[in-house]
Design an enzyme around this catalytic site. Structure first.
Site: not given
Ligand code: VGL
Ligand code: ZN
Length: 211
Positions: A9, A49, A51, A84, A109, A154
């Site tokens: 990340d 990351d 989202h 985020h 992810k 993470c």
């Protein structure tokens, strides 16, 4: 026998100026670049990351909640984060200084809005796999060095899952290539990783030894 580097990340969102900045998060960029260029890794994997808007880990998805409050997601305790790393935004991009040409495989992810995914290997409820363990096993990875952001979330969960899901693989945590959100959490995370058999190493030693 493959030796792999797992870079967690290193995204704008976790660096100064991002939506969930980790103090000195950008300092891990030159460390990742030096290790990737050192020639000691056969394979470099980076997690991202990623989202959807309105993800359930965001405080903004919970009426009345503030970022960093403790809340609940799908019945489990969940730290509620600022919005985020929303898919397709600059916050989710890798840090512009990261030498992404050297990345062989990107593992995204955190795409399921109903569950968070700190680990690059599986969701926090431990049911949905990302496929990373199968990918690393298929490439015959025997040694895995893990670094990046954030140590206490993470990075820790990815390293612990690597030990559990890749039996026989030597997993190491690169301390000076990682930065954390909460200083006390970083100390606990390092103790947990050590207790799981993960060696703590420094990029300065890895770069000196060249192996
Ligand atoms: C992370 C909190 C929320 C991380 C990701 O990369 O450590 N932390 N999402
Ligand atoms: Zn996240």
């Amino acid at each position: 026998m493959t030796k792999a580097l797992l870079v967690i990340d290193i995204q704008n969102g976790f660096c100064p100026g991002g939506n969930l900045p980790v103090a000195q998060g950008d300092e891990v960029v030159p460390v990742a670049n030096a290790l990737m260029a050192s020639g000691q890794y056969d394979l470099v994997v980076a997690s991202q990351d990623w989202h959807p808007p309105g993800h359930g880990s965001f405080a903004s998805s919970h009426p009345g909640a503030k970022p960093f409050d403790m809340g609940e997601l799908s019945g489990k305790p969940q730290v509620l984060w600022p919005d985020h790393c929303v898919q397709g935004t600059g916050d989710a991009e890798f840090h512009p200084g990261l030498d992404t040409k050297r990345i062989d495989h990107v593992q995204r992810k955190g795409e399921n809005p109903a569950v968070d995914s700190y680990s690059a290997f599986r969701d926090n409820d431990r049911s949905a796999l990302t496929g990373l363990a199968g990918y690393l096993a298929s490439r015959d990875v025997r040694e895995l060095d893990v670094m990046g952001l954030a140590t206490d979330y993470c990075v820790k969960f990815s390293a612990l899952d690597a030990v559990e899901m890749l039996p026989g693989v030597r997993v190491r945590f690169i301390e000076d290539g990682s930065r954390g959100i909460d200083p006390a959490g970083v100390i606990r995370a390092i103790a947990e990783m050590k207790a799981a058999g993960i060696a703590v190493t420094q990029s300065t030693d890895l770069l000196k030894a060249g192996a």
